[in-house]
Write a protein that holds these residues in place. Structure first.
Motif, PDB file in Angstrom:
ATOM      1  N   GLY A   2     -11.589  15.548 -36.578  1.00 22.44           N
ATOM      2  CA  GLY A   2     -10.338  16.234 -36.854  1.00 22.44           C
ATOM      3  C   GLY A   2      -9.715  15.894 -38.192  1.00 22.44           C
ATOM      4  N   ARG A   3     -10.311  14.952 -38.920  1.00 20.58           N
ATOM      5  CA  ARG A   3      -9.757  14.578 -40.224  1.00 20.58           C
ATOM      6  C   ARG A   3     -10.561  15.251 -41.338  1.00 20.58           C
ATOM      7  NH1 ARG A   3      -9.533   8.446 -42.796  1.00 20.58           N
ATOM      8  NH2 ARG A   3      -8.594   9.049 -44.792  1.00 20.58           N
ATOM      9  N   HIS A   4      -9.850  15.807 -42.318  1.00 17.16           N
ATOM     10  CA  HIS A   4     -10.530  16.473 -43.420  1.00 17.16           C
ATOM     11  C   HIS A   4     -11.322  15.452 -44.236  1.00 17.16           C
ATOM     12  CE1 HIS A   4     -11.021  19.954 -46.146  1.00 17.16           C
ATOM     13  NE2 HIS A   4     -11.151  19.013 -47.080  1.00 17.16           N
ATOM     14  N   LEU A   5     -12.556  15.799 -44.550  1.00 15.00           N
ATOM     15  CA  LEU A   5     -13.437  14.912 -45.312  1.00 15.00           C
ATOM     16  C   LEU A   5     -13.696  15.510 -46.693  1.00 15.00           C
ATOM     17  CD1 LEU A   5     -15.408  12.445 -45.411  1.00 15.00           C
ATOM     18  CD2 LEU A   5     -17.163  13.967 -44.458  1.00 15.00           C
ATOM     19  N   ALA A   6     -13.549  14.708 -47.726  1.00 16.91           N
ATOM     20  CA  ALA A   6     -13.894  15.116 -49.094  1.00 16.91           C
ATOM     21  C   ALA A   6     -15.048  14.254 -49.574  1.00 16.91           C
ATOM     22  CB  ALA A   6     -12.696  14.955 -50.025  1.00 16.91           C
ATOM     23  N   VAL A   7     -16.032  14.887 -50.218  1.00 15.75           N
ATOM     24  CA  VAL A   7     -17.237  14.184 -50.656  1.00 15.75           C
ATOM     25  C   VAL A   7     -17.516  14.509 -52.116  1.00 15.75           C
ATOM     26  CG1 VAL A   7     -19.695  13.795 -50.238  1.00 15.75           C
ATOM     27  CG2 VAL A   7     -18.175  14.335 -48.317  1.00 15.75           C
ATOM     28  N   SER A  24     -15.188  25.101 -53.464  1.00 14.38           N
ATOM     29  CA  SER A  24     -15.641  24.131 -52.460  1.00 14.38           C
ATOM     30  C   SER A  24     -14.681  22.956 -52.264  1.00 14.38           C
ATOM     31  CB  SER A  24     -17.027  23.598 -52.847  1.00 14.38           C
ATOM     32  OG  SER A  24     -16.966  22.878 -54.067  1.00 14.38           O
ATOM     33  N   LEU A  25     -13.525  23.002 -52.925  1.00  6.12           N
ATOM     34  CA  LEU A  25     -12.582  21.893 -52.858  1.00  6.12           C
ATOM     35  C   LEU A  25     -11.235  22.400 -52.348  1.00  6.12           C
ATOM     36  CD1 LEU A  25     -12.696  18.864 -53.601  1.00  6.12           C
ATOM     37  CD2 LEU A  25     -11.659  19.459 -55.794  1.00  6.12           C
ATOM     38  N   ALA A  26     -10.841  21.944 -51.140  1.00  4.12           N
ATOM     39  CA  ALA A  26      -9.561  22.355 -50.572  1.00  4.12           C
ATOM     40  C   ALA A  26      -8.409  21.618 -51.243  1.00  4.12           C
ATOM     41  CB  ALA A  26      -9.545  22.071 -49.071  1.00  4.12           C
ATOM     42  N   ASN A  27      -7.257  22.310 -51.323  1.00  2.00           N
ATOM     43  CA  ASN A  27      -6.050  21.687 -51.843  1.00  2.00           C
ATOM     44  C   ASN A  27      -5.178  21.294 -50.648  1.00  2.00           C
ATOM     45  OD1 ASN A  27      -3.716  20.875 -53.103  1.00  2.00           O
ATOM     46  ND2 ASN A  27      -3.610  22.634 -54.492  1.00  2.00           N
ATOM     47  N   LEU A  28      -5.286  20.026 -50.230  1.00  2.00           N
ATOM     48  CA  LEU A  28      -4.533  19.570 -49.065  1.00  2.00           C
ATOM     49  C   LEU A  28      -3.033  19.532 -49.325  1.00  2.00           C
ATOM     50  CD1 LEU A  28      -6.732  16.630 -47.738  1.00  2.00           C
ATOM     51  CD2 LEU A  28      -6.894  19.076 -47.260  1.00  2.00           C
ATOM     52  N   LEU A  29      -2.647  19.358 -50.578  1.00  3.78           N
ATOM     53  CA  LEU A  29      -1.226  19.282 -50.896  1.00  3.78           C
ATOM     54  C   LEU A  29      -0.542  20.630 -50.734  1.00  3.78           C
ATOM     55  CD1 LEU A  29      -1.276  16.913 -53.996  1.00  3.78           C
ATOM     56  CD2 LEU A  29      -0.974  16.353 -51.575  1.00  3.78           C
ATOM     57  N   ALA A  30      -1.329  21.703 -50.800  1.00  2.00           N
ATOM     58  CA  ALA A  30      -0.766  23.040 -50.602  1.00  2.00           C
ATOM     59  C   ALA A  30      -0.627  23.372 -49.118  1.00  2.00           C
ATOM     60  CB  ALA A  30      -1.631  24.083 -51.285  1.00  2.00           C
ATOM     61  N   GLY A  31      -1.259  22.550 -48.264  1.00  5.04           N
ATOM     62  CA  GLY A  31      -1.150  22.767 -46.822  1.00  5.04           C
ATOM     63  C   GLY A  31      -2.063  23.828 -46.270  1.00  5.04           C
ATOM     64  N   ASN A  32      -2.948  24.403 -47.111  1.00  4.46           N
ATOM     65  CA  ASN A  32      -3.807  25.500 -46.636  1.00  4.46           C
ATOM     66  C   ASN A  32      -4.755  25.048 -45.540  1.00  4.46           C
ATOM     67  OD1 ASN A  32      -2.636  27.182 -48.505  1.00  4.46           O
ATOM     68  ND2 ASN A  32      -4.165  26.753 -50.092  1.00  4.46           N
ATOM     69  N   THR A  33      -5.375  23.881 -45.737  1.00  9.41           N
ATOM     70  CA  THR A  33      -6.379  23.433 -44.781  1.00  9.41           C
ATOM     71  C   THR A  33      -5.756  23.129 -43.430  1.00  9.41           C
ATOM     72  OG1 THR A  33      -7.685  22.504 -46.565  1.00  9.41           O
ATOM     73  CG2 THR A  33      -8.197  21.732 -44.363  1.00  9.41           C
ATOM     74  N   ASP A  34      -4.543  22.529 -43.439  1.00 10.03           N
ATOM     75  CA  ASP A  34      -3.882  22.198 -42.178  1.00 10.03           C
ATOM     76  C   ASP A  34      -3.596  23.461 -41.360  1.00 10.03           C
ATOM     77  OD1 ASP A  34      -1.950  19.452 -43.605  1.00 10.03           O
ATOM     78  OD2 ASP A  34      -3.998  19.538 -42.822  1.00 10.03           O
ATOM     79  N   ILE A  83     -23.497  20.993 -48.640  1.00 11.94           N
ATOM     80  CA  ILE A  83     -22.923  22.235 -48.103  1.00 11.94           C
ATOM     81  C   ILE A  83     -23.782  22.756 -46.953  1.00 11.94           C
ATOM     82  CG2 ILE A  83     -22.487  24.660 -48.628  1.00 11.94           C
ATOM     83  CD1 ILE A  83     -21.550  23.820 -51.395  1.00 11.94           C
ATOM     84  N   LEU A  84     -25.093  22.671 -47.089  1.00 17.80           N
ATOM     85  CA  LEU A  84     -25.990  23.110 -46.012  1.00 17.80           C
ATOM     86  C   LEU A  84     -25.789  22.262 -44.761  1.00 17.80           C
ATOM     87  CD1 LEU A  84     -29.324  23.718 -47.988  1.00 17.80           C
ATOM     88  CD2 LEU A  84     -27.691  25.430 -47.171  1.00 17.80           C
ATOM     89  N   ALA A  85     -25.627  20.950 -44.935  1.00 13.96           N
ATOM     90  CA  ALA A  85     -25.432  20.057 -43.788  1.00 13.96           C
ATOM     91  C   ALA A  85     -24.123  20.371 -43.068  1.00 13.96           C
ATOM     92  CB  ALA A  85     -25.453  18.603 -44.245  1.00 13.96           C
ATOM     93  N   VAL A  86     -23.084  20.673 -43.824  1.00 10.06           N
ATOM     94  CA  VAL A  86     -21.796  21.035 -43.231  1.00 10.06           C
ATOM     95  C   VAL A  86     -21.953  22.298 -42.386  1.00 10.06           C
ATOM     96  CG1 VAL A  86     -19.466  21.881 -43.762  1.00 10.06           C
ATOM     97  CG2 VAL A  86     -20.396  19.914 -45.000  1.00 10.06           C
ATOM     98  N   GLY A 136     -21.890  23.111 -37.907  1.00  7.01           N
ATOM     99  CA  GLY A 136     -20.904  24.016 -37.340  1.00  7.01           C
ATOM    100  C   GLY A 136     -19.534  23.883 -37.963  1.00  7.01           C
ATOM    101  N   LEU A 137     -19.458  23.273 -39.130  1.00  6.36           N
ATOM    102  CA  LEU A 137     -18.200  23.100 -39.847  1.00  6.36           C
ATOM    103  C   LEU A 137     -18.139  24.039 -41.038  1.00  6.36           C
ATOM    104  CD1 LEU A 137     -18.114  19.186 -39.790  1.00  6.36           C
ATOM    105  CD2 LEU A 137     -16.861  20.746 -38.285  1.00  6.36           C
ATOM    106  N   ARG A 138     -16.969  24.059 -41.688  1.00  2.56           N
ATOM    107  CA  ARG A 138     -16.780  24.965 -42.819  1.00  2.56           C
ATOM    108  C   ARG A 138     -16.376  24.201 -44.070  1.00  2.56           C
ATOM    109  NH1 ARG A 138     -12.274  28.872 -40.751  1.00  2.56           N
ATOM    110  NH2 ARG A 138     -11.448  26.826 -40.121  1.00  2.56           N
ATOM    111  N   CYS A 139     -16.845  24.683 -45.179  1.00  5.99           N
ATOM    112  CA  CYS A 139     -16.464  24.160 -46.491  1.00  5.99           C
ATOM    113  C   CYS A 139     -15.695  25.262 -47.210  1.00  5.99           C
ATOM    114  CB  CYS A 139     -17.715  23.780 -47.289  1.00  5.99           C
ATOM    115  SG  CYS A 139     -17.407  23.216 -48.982  1.00  5.99           S
ATOM    116  N   PRO A 140     -14.464  25.016 -47.663  1.00  5.52           N
ATOM    117  CA  PRO A 140     -13.769  23.725 -47.755  1.00  5.52           C
ATOM    118  C   PRO A 140     -12.767  23.474 -46.622  1.00  5.52           C
ATOM    119  CG  PRO A 140     -12.610  25.297 -49.090  1.00  5.52           C
ATOM    120  CD  PRO A 140     -13.759  26.059 -48.452  1.00  5.52           C
ATOM    121  N   GLU A 141     -12.719  24.345 -45.609  1.00  2.43           N
ATOM    122  CA  GLU A 141     -11.684  24.192 -44.582  1.00  2.43           C
ATOM    123  C   GLU A 141     -11.781  22.850 -43.853  1.00  2.43           C
ATOM    124  OE1 GLU A 141     -12.347  28.563 -45.231  1.00  2.43           O
ATOM    125  OE2 GLU A 141     -13.609  26.788 -44.965  1.00  2.43           O
ATOM    126  N   ASP A 142     -13.012  22.418 -43.540  1.00  2.00           N
ATOM    127  CA  ASP A 142     -13.210  21.154 -42.835  1.00  2.00           C
ATOM    128  C   ASP A 142     -13.682  20.035 -43.760  1.00  2.00           C
ATOM    129  OD1 ASP A 142     -12.732  22.318 -40.174  1.00  2.00           O
ATOM    130  OD2 ASP A 142     -14.619  23.368 -40.534  1.00  2.00           O
TER     131      ASP A 142
END
Length: 350
Positions: A243-248, A334-344, A260-263, A267-273
């Motif tokens: 449940g925690r967003h992971l950045a790599v 491929s990089l979510a902006n967590l500060l914008a709140g989109n991923t949440d 990206i293929l492994a994500v 069953g996960l999504r990039c960059p949402e998860d």
């Protein structure tokens, strides 16, 4: 049906067609100024009509130059190294030189065999990405040379050209922090490679400057391939908090594409998860889904700059030391902006 063998034009054919002597043809093609304009025009017309090409090996034996340069890179299949080769080839062509390209496949025995082949071809100089980080007796190359790649930094007394990895890593860490990823995970190269140590050193320095404990960061080692990145990403996902967003942050783009293929396979999504940042700037990153955000190393600039340095070495001019080519950020998807709140918000709606 008997296949016809076309006669290869010789300097004699050119001389007969132009109505001049062989020595006159040689002097015209050698750029001698003491030839009449009319005779020179006839010779050039005859060369064009016959398709004559000078024997560069013979010319080289007389002049002491072959007109050839050598390039030994670790992986021609990696688009970054192909870009380096293209930059070197273009610069060599501007100087009227041809380039022989060899791929060592990260194998020291192959590298040694390629260097022997270059010596036997009597190339005028060579550009080498050393496979090993601790080469003994650089003088064994037996020709003027310039080094490229991370291993080159182990030889401060030798001219070399490479990306400013420390600057590139700082750039990547800054964009991660600006997007709310204060503690990313990392997929690095093999422990045996100096490149991994340099990358990790830059990460640690960035963390110390920003009061982040480097020991808190998760890392996985891999080889510099898509498959290696995929396997390393799978291991990171197994250890990640649910449940925690992971950045790599990956040490090259091939690893990042594998991640990206492994994500996707998990069953996960990039960059949402999972957010993924690459390093190299290879063209294929623009066509992945999502398109890869990356730190670009200018491969063509590295190739062309190295050839320029090599000509200086061949001319006996002072060594350049280490020449650093700066990196730049390429922002894609491929990089979510967590500060914008989109991923949440996306995660909450699943």
């Amino acid at each position: 049906m008997k296949k016809e063998t076309r006669h290869r034009a010789t300097i004699i054919d050119v001389a007969k067609r132009a109505g001049v002597s062989k020595s006159t043809v040689a002097r015209v093609l050698g750029g001698s100024p003491n030839i009449s304009e009319e005779a020179a025009e006839r010779v050039h017309a005859a060369v064009s009509a016959t398709g004559y090409e000078p024997n560069h090996l013979a010319v080289g034996m007389r002049s002491g130059r072959s007109g050839l340069l050598g390039l030994v890179i670790p992986d021609i299949a990696n688009p970054f190294w192909a870009d380096v080769a293209r930059g070197a080839q273009d610069q060599a062509a501007k100087e009227g030189m041809s380039l022989l390209v060899f791929s060592s496949d990260w194998d020291s025995a192959k590298e040694a065999a390629h260097l022997r082949a270059l010596r036997q071809a009597r190339v005028d100089g060579a550009i080498i990405n050393p496979v090993a980080d601790n080469l003994d007796g650089l003088d064994r190359f037996g020709m003027p040379f310039v080094l490229i790649g991370s291993s080159a930094e182990s030889f401060p007394d030798t001219s070399s050209v490479g990306s400013d990895i420390a600057q590139g890593v700082r750039l990547g860490m800054d964009v991660l922090l600006a997007h709310g990823h204060a503690q990313p995970a990392f997929i690095l190269g093999p422990k045996s490679k100096l490149a991994r140590a340099r990358f990790l050193r830059a990460i640690n320095q960035h963390c110390i400057e920003r009061d982040i404990d480097p020991a808190s960061l998760h890392t996985e080692d891999s080889d510099y391939t898509v498959e290696g990145g995929k396997e390393a990403m799978s291991r990171l996902l197994e250890r990640a908090s649910k449940g925690r967003h992971l950045a790599v942050f990956c040490a090259n783009d091939l690893m990042a594409l594998g991640a990206i293929l492994a994500v996707r396979d998990a069953g996960l999504r990039c960059p949402e998860d999972v957010s993924i940042l690459g390093f190299d700037g290879i063209p294929s990153g623009a066509f992945s889904w999502p398109a890869l955000t990356t730190i670009e190393k200018d491969g063509r600039k590295i190739g062309s700059t190295t050839v320029t340095c090599l000509f200086d070495e061949m001319a006996g001019r002072p060594e350049h030391g280490r020449v650093y080519i700066p990196c730049r950020l390429i922002e894609r998807g491929s990089l979510a902006n967590l500060l914008a709140g989109n991923t949440d918000r996306l995660a909450a709606g699943r």
